[in-house]
Design an enzyme around this catalytic site. Structure first.
Site, short mmCIF file in Angstrom:
data_model
loop_
_atom_site.label_atom_id
_atom_site.label_comp_id
_atom_site.label_asym_id
_atom_site.label_seq_id
_atom_site.Cartn_x
_atom_site.Cartn_y
_atom_site.Cartn_z
CG PHE A 250 11.46 9.04 19.01
CD1 PHE A 250 10.35 8.40 18.48
CD2 PHE A 250 11.38 10.41 19.23
CE1 PHE A 250 9.20 9.10 18.15
CE2 PHE A 250 10.23 11.12 18.91
CZ PHE A 250 9.14 10.47 18.37
CB THR A 478 3.10 3.99 22.10
OG1 THR A 478 2.99 4.06 23.54
CG2 THR A 478 4.56 4.17 21.75
NE ARG A 627 -6.44 -8.29 20.83
CZ ARG A 627 -7.17 -8.18 21.93
NH1 ARG A 627 -6.94 -8.99 22.94
NH2 ARG A 627 -8.13 -7.32 21.98
CB THR A 633 -2.92 3.64 18.94
OG1 THR A 633 -3.31 2.30 19.27
CG2 THR A 633 -3.89 4.63 19.58
N GLY A 701 3.85 -5.95 19.31
CA GLY A 701 4.38 -4.59 19.43
C GLY A 701 4.73 -4.00 18.08
CB VAL A 702 3.25 -1.82 15.92
CG1 VAL A 702 2.60 -3.13 15.52
CG2 VAL A 702 2.33 -1.00 16.82
CD GLU A 704 11.91 -0.09 19.35
OE1 GLU A 704 13.10 0.13 19.55
OE2 GLU A 704 11.19 -0.77 20.11
#
Lengths: 738, 210, 344
Positions: A250, A478, A627, A633, A701-702, A704
């Site tokens: 984190f 992640t 994408r 995940t 990207g996911v 955050e």
């Protein structure tokens, strides 16, 4: 029964392949760095300062030394030559890796609470920890400045600290505010937070002649390698970092923190493997933290809801020597169309440790404020909060006039609103009840800048259709292991279960820090490129049979190494990567485009009508992030972000005793994070989005995105439930017992 | 142990790829603690030590007797991790505030960080390493955790799974609300909670407790 | 953790004899400094030993005493409920008799800690758990009269959101953190103890001491005495009882405020009320004046609110815990109204 954990892939989404490291993790077989068994290790424990400002006049070490099993105690008196000057990560033109320029044990000086003042080494963990508590320093203590409002703090403008920061501005916001038809103008605050990954901060160091091996959970194996080399004045080639599994990060395991080089120096002096496992209390000092902020946001609009002015001012606490700040106005000024914008970020230097990045470092605190203010404006205007976002939605950001590469904010709002049944909400605050509970619903925008960094990877394809991907990238939970396998499998046309992935080792081809939600995009780009090169070699062979193609080529394996940089980025980034620097670029910082992932969160809270405790009943988040490599995940990351957001909204705060500038709740019972019972219904909707401009693989990207906006959605729901607007996090019943 | 050997082998292979000479073999433990044949029963009652003395213990772990000579202060968690190489049980707080160290003692879930190794002598201890079948087949809870993605970083996972198995066996998995309450002693900072609840609801069927 | 000697006791008698023989400095110092300590579940003691807050020279492990039947049993008859001190929190929370006839006890145990801790912790240890005051638990803070008599109290002007508004003194405002003790005190329980000189039984309400000038002396236990059990007398109010616990997160947290309430109702009026408050006071807090105010009245919004006002008439809030006065009143009001109308 449908498996909610494995959403059916929609357009531009990969299969929900279960994690390839799953078996290791459920059997206890995954070896995190402190699980690596060392031969005859000695154990290190820290003694930390109990003052925040002053110096050590002398040590009384007799009691500590008398503990059976103690080998040695290291202080500034014995270790002051160990650590060279260091450069902070991302804060300068120079190559920097460190979390702070503060160098404990290098002088008698104390600059913050919990500074390392001694390291005890003993034969056993029990002896080391006992003796560390018996280290008795005598201090020349001075009165410290704790935080905002404390005597003795100094204020500095962020724009004067860093060339990288410029306060976004356009038009004349103050004038527009003065003449506005409708306005809201309020102050907000966010607290100190600590990442508190459940894995403690650990370091094991082993020397073999001039070669140093470090087992440490790290978000950047290469960065840590160079950081330690810089601090110890070593050749980076002699430092090897192993970080195969990381027990959550984190942001806390990103920069090189103080203890690693110190443990290494001690291991060298003792010529023994040294193992260090922090205590949970130490963990509030061993790494960084999210600094507290105070912010003002003013919004002005015409009666039809169009924004006419946005003023956003932020103050952030930092240490005396380091001008660390997160500066979220880069993001908040890009959310909505607005002709007049004025911002300013300032830091407040106090006698505190240097803060650092924590999940959505800038966006979590700054978007809490903007999205709370948007709700206040909607309320003042009498416009539905979703519609207010729609009225001000834009495909062109207002500061530089750049086009978003893709922006699916309103599709996210619409998908989430429908699933949440937002239309059934009672807009009147305090009007909805369920028995003794007041029910409220709120929403907010989520966003996160799409960042990409240079990356490298090596892919080996075997004649039997198996492949091996090697890259130093880290999997902090992640799913990097899994999505890398999927990318290679897709490009090579093989089964993802036949792809072995090796990560988290500085002897592997370098990869960027697992931060800024960049790794999937960056590393998959490099993996894809290496696979494409393999395919290129196989081209020309007509055979469908892989083994036959290899025979024809006369090779037993095909190995390709690839380097990638983001579209339009400088190839020099690869050189930097080879020096342990992750040249993250993107978001609002590009010249020709702006790139963000977006989402919308809807939350229902229940507030007890008498005792006012707040419980989250249900949450719906819809997110569009280009994408999606693996819906399983990705959903988990977004879900984890949203729940982390609940922690920020309702629970998490590191409490400071202002008299002493000291933390008081340094444990997991008193620094509360959400537990299982806090989370009832949670729904993540993956909104399809295709973006071929952000990077070669179209991934945003996911990691955050999910935590951004949650706290505002909660605050807005609490307002809807109670009619009370809470502008200070965390929102606890104290504020509602009016 | 097998996994670790594989892991070290992996490092060596990579090192060869990179042409470095160093080997990490020296990191490997030089001795493997072998279970000896000695009854646990009587020794258990007679454990006593003076301050500062080492204590000789026999612990019954995953059906094996393990003989240890420890600092009397050693927690069961540290005994497992640092002295028996059973590193599946994790240290997340060392003060009973996170649940990562959860193991079963005499069939009940307890926190190994707040249990002295001495106190566990004479009792039957099961850790995550003892959960899978002797053939390596996963316990239904382990399989369900993978299927429902009930973890991310995986660090709290062994504790979650040990707690989850006990939660079902105690009869505290009747519905999602009960599971949430009875699993609240295991903090997951990645926040896989809804998936953990789903995994338990799934596994309890295979465990015959639905 | 500092080194300690360790002995396992095989009977209560042996346990108290060991204590008597080994505790060199009984009585004169804080409990935490007693030379020899009993250890059962260890959930408080090991925690505090790791923090160097409690540093016993010897532990007597009472967790494995073989003749455990009475020692860990739960027995209910027409006279009342007997709870062995070594019974685990989990076992008592799920006991059918307790759940049916003494719900406030089951709930106070069930709402505490976590499943793992409830499996480990004994009832005897539970009532003796130490405060969560951060200045007590962190030896790097110097001023704590409870830990170091005469050193002052950092909490008075420090971060004191969790601290007590009832029963504090200028020497200490540390909150008693437990839950179960509130149900015992509300139900007029007695406590059995064994010592080297024999056994005695006294009202549970006399077990804990308010801090006054000596916050380091937390209980009236004599040196070397061991809690062996609790007796809860049968009474018309035990079935109509409940425990309400208010906390920031939904589980695994200490109370910001709690109320143990038991009512004997007839014809819509309160015959007798029993009220104890937790999370708000330095000791398990019996609100007798509030109880008295309800006698003979119907339990409604008005009488409940009046009782709550009375319960907090002497409250003394500090900088960060002022909210607890209002919260405490609302908690008690809510609990009273709930118990008055609960199905039994």
């Amino acid at each position: 029964m449908a498996n909610a954990a494995a959403p059916e892939p929609k357009e531009n989404m990969g299969q929900p392949m279960p994690r390839i490291d799953g078996r290791l993790k459920v059997t206890g077989g995954a070896r995190y760095p402190s699980d690596i068994r060392l031969k005859e290790p000695v154990y290190a424990a820290l003694a930390l300062s109990s003052i925040a400002l002053g110096s050590i006049s002398r040590f009384r070490l007799d009691a500590a030394r008398a503990v059976a099993g103690v080998i040695d105690i290291f202080t500034h008196e014995t270790l002051s030559d160990a650590i060279k000057e260091q450069v902070m990560m991302g804060q300068s033109e120079q190559a920097g890796y460190a979390a702070s320029t503060i160098r404990p044990l290098q002088s008698a000086s104390i600059l913050h609470d919990g500074q390392i003042i001694a390291i005890v080494v003993a034969d056993t963990f029990e002896a080391a920890t006992e003796a560390a508590r018996l280290v008795a320093p005598e201090y020349d203590a001075r009165t410290p400045s704790a935080t905002f409002g404390s005597d003795g703090v100094t204020i500095e403008e962020a724009a004067k600290i860093s060339k990288k920061h410029e306060d976004p501005k356009i038009g004349d916001a103050e004038a527009a505010l003065r003449t506005a038809e409708v306005k809201v103008d309020n102050r907000y605050s966010t607290p100190v937070q600590h990442h508190n990954p459940i894995e403690l901060f650990t370091t094991s160091c082993i020397w073999d002649g001039p070669k140093l091996t470090i087992f440490e959970p790290s978000q950047t194996a290469h960065g840590l390698r160079f950081g330690v080399a810089q601090q110890l004045g070593m050749n980076p080639d002699d430092v090897h970092v192993v970080s195969s599994f990381i027990g959550g990060a984190f942001g806390s395991k990103g920069a090189t923190t103080e203890r690693t080089a110190l443990i290494a120096a001690i291991a060298k002096k003792l010529d023994r493997p040294v193992k260090f496992v922090s205590s949970r209390a130490d963990a509030f000092f061993v790494s960084t933290y999210r600094a507290e902020t105070e912010q003002r946001v003013a919004l002005a609009a015409s009666r039809d809801g169009k924004l006419t002015a946005l003023i956003h001012e932020g103050h952030e606490v930092t240490s005396r020597p380091d001008g660390y700040f997160v500066g979220g106005t880069d993001t908040t000024t890009r959310m909505y169309a607005c002709p007049n914008i004025s911002t300013k970020v300032s830091v407040v230097h106090a006698d505190r440790k240097t803060p650092g990045f924590m999940r959505a470092p800038a966006e979590m605190p700054y978007m809490f404020v903007l999205e709370s203010a948007m709700d206040e404006l909607a309320e003042t205007l009498g416009i539905d909060p979703v519609e207010l976002r729609r009225i001000n939605d834009t495909q062109i950001e207002p500061i530089k006039g750049l086009a978003f590469t893709s922006r699916s904010l309103m599709p996210c709002f619409d998908a989430a609103a429908a699933a949440f049944r937002w239309s059934e909400r009672n807009r009147k605050p305090g009007a909805a009840r369920d028995g003794d509970w007041l029910i409220g619903q709120g929403c907010a925008t989520s966003c996160y800048p799409t960042m990409v960094a240079p990356a490298t990877a090596r892919v080996s394809l075997m004649p039997d259709g198996t492949a091996h991907v090697e890259t130093a990238a880290q999997d902090v939970g992640t799913g990097t292991y899994t999505v890398v396998a999927q990318m290679a499998a897709e490009r090579l046309g093989i089964d993802a279960r036949h792809v072995k992935v090796t990560l988290g080792d500085s002897k592997l081809p370098p990869a960027p820090v697992s931060g800024g939600s960049n790794v999937t995009a960056s590393v998959c780009s490099a993996v894809a490129k290496a696979c494409d090169a393999i395919n290129e070699k196989l081209r020309g062979s007509n055979s469908q049979n892989l083994a036959e193609q290899f025979r024809r080529l006369g090779v037993s394996e095909l190995v390709e190494y690839a380097e990638t940089v983001a579209p339009g980025a400088s190839p020099e980034g690869i050189d930097q990567l080879y020096k342990g620097i992750s040249a993250l670029g993107g978001g609002p910082k590009l010249k020709d485009r702006i790139q963000y992932a977006f989402g919308a969160q809807f939350i229902e809270v229940a507030v007890h009508s008498r005792t006012r405790e707040i419980r989250v009943r249900r949450m719906t988040g819809a997110f569009a992030a280009g994408r999606i490599m693996n819906t399983r995940t990705a959903r988990s990351q977004l879900m984890g972000g949203m729940i982390g957001g609940i922690g920020s909204a309702l629970l998490e705060a590191t409490e400071i005793d202002r008299r002493y500038a000291r933390y008081v709740n340094k444990n997991l019972a008193d620094y509360e994070v959400p537990v299982n019972a806090d989370i009832e219904a949670l729904d993540v909707i993956l909104v399809p989005e295709t973006d071929d401009k952000v990077n070669a693989v179209g991934v945003k990207g996911v990691g955050e995105l999910g935590i951004v906006g949650t706290a505002a959605a909660v605050a807005n729901a609490v307002y809807n439930a109670t009619g009370i607007r809470v502008r200070d996090l965390p929102i606890r019943l104290d504020a509602l017992l009016t | 142990m097998t996994q670790f050997l594989k892991y070290v082998a992996g490092i060596q292979r990579r090192q060869m790829l990179y042409g470095t000479a160093a080997t990490l073999a020296f990191l490997l433990v030089s001795r493997v603690v072998v279970a000896r044949q000695k009854p646990v029963g009587k020794a258990a009652g007679g454990i006593a030590h003076e301050a500062g003395d080492k204590v000789d213990l026999v612990l019954d772990i995953n059906g094996q007797e393990r003989h240890l000579s420890l600092d009397g202060r050693t927690s069961l968690l540290d005994a497992l991790r640092d002295h028996l190489d059973l590193t599946g049980s994790k240290k997340g707080c060392d003060h009973g505030q996170c649940g990562a160290c959860t193991v079963h003692v005499d069939g009940r879930r307890v926190l190994s960080c707040l249990t002295l190794a001495s106190m566990a002598s004479g009792k039957k201890i099961t850790t995550i390493e003892g959960l899978a079948g002797p053939d390596g087949g996963l316990h239904p809870m382990q399989a369900a955790f993978i299927e429902h993605d009930a973890f991310q970083c995986g660090y709290c996972t062994p504790g979650q799974i040990m707690s989850a198995v006990a939660c079902v066996e105690e009869g505290h998995a009747d519905d999602a609300a009960e599971i949430r309450e009875y699993m609240s002693g295991n903090i997951c900072r990645c926040a896989a909670y809804p998936n953990i609840v789903a995994a338990i609801e799934h596994a309890k069927v295979a465990m015959g407790r639905a | 953790m500092q080194p300690f000697a360790y002995t396992r006791a095989h009977s209560v008698k042996e346990a108290v004899e060991i204590i008597h023989a080994t505790d060199k400095a009984p009585g004169s110092k804080a409990e935490g400094d007693a030379q020899t300590q009993f250890i059962a579940g260890g959930t408080t003691l090991i925690d505090l030993m790791k923090l160097h807050v409690v540093n016993p020279a010897r532990l007597v492990d009472i967790g494995s005493i073989e003749a455990q039947r009475e020692w860990s049993s739960v027995t209910a008859d027409k006279h009342g409920l007997h709870l062995g001190a070594m019974a685990s929190m989990a076992a008592v929370a799920e006991d059918k008799d307790v759940l049916r006839d003494y719900p406030v006890i089951a709930q106070s145990l069930q709402l505490a800690a976590s499943a793992q801790l409830r499996n480990m912790a004994s009832l005897g240890g539970n009532v003796l758990q130490r405060t969560r005051c951060p200045y007590f638990r962190d030896v790097s803070f110097t001023a704590c009269n409870k830990r170091n008599p005469g050193s002052g109290c950092d909490a008075l002007h420090g971060v004191n959101r969790q601290h007590a508004v009832l029963g504090g003194s200028d020497a200490c405002i540390a909150t008693y953190p437990g839950d179960f003790a509130q149900s015992l005190i509300a139900l007029d329980a007695s406590v059995h103890v064994a010592g080297a000189k024999g056994t005695r039984t006294f009202p549970f309400a006399e077990l804990h001491r308010q801090p006054a000038e000596t916050p380091h002396v937390e209980t009236t236990l004599r040196p070397g005495e061991l809690i062996t059990g609790f007796i809860v007398p049968a009474a018309p109010w035990t079935r109509r009882s409940a425990y309400l616990k208010i906390r920031d997160r939904a589980s695994y947290a200490f109370a910001l405020a709690s109320a143990a309430v038991a009512l004997d109702m007839a014809d819509g009026r309160v015959r007798q009320a029993r009220i104890a408050l937790g999370g708000l006071a330095t000791v398990p807090w019996r609100a007798k004046d509030a109880e008295a105010s309800l006698a003979g009245k119907p339990l409604d919004e008005r009488s409940a609110a009046e009782a709550a006002e009375i319960a907090f008439s002497q409250a003394n809030p500090r900088e960060y815990n002022a909210f607890k006065v209002k919260l405490g009143k609302e908690t008690l009001t809510r609990a009273l109204l709930h118990v008055a109308t609960m199905e039994i």
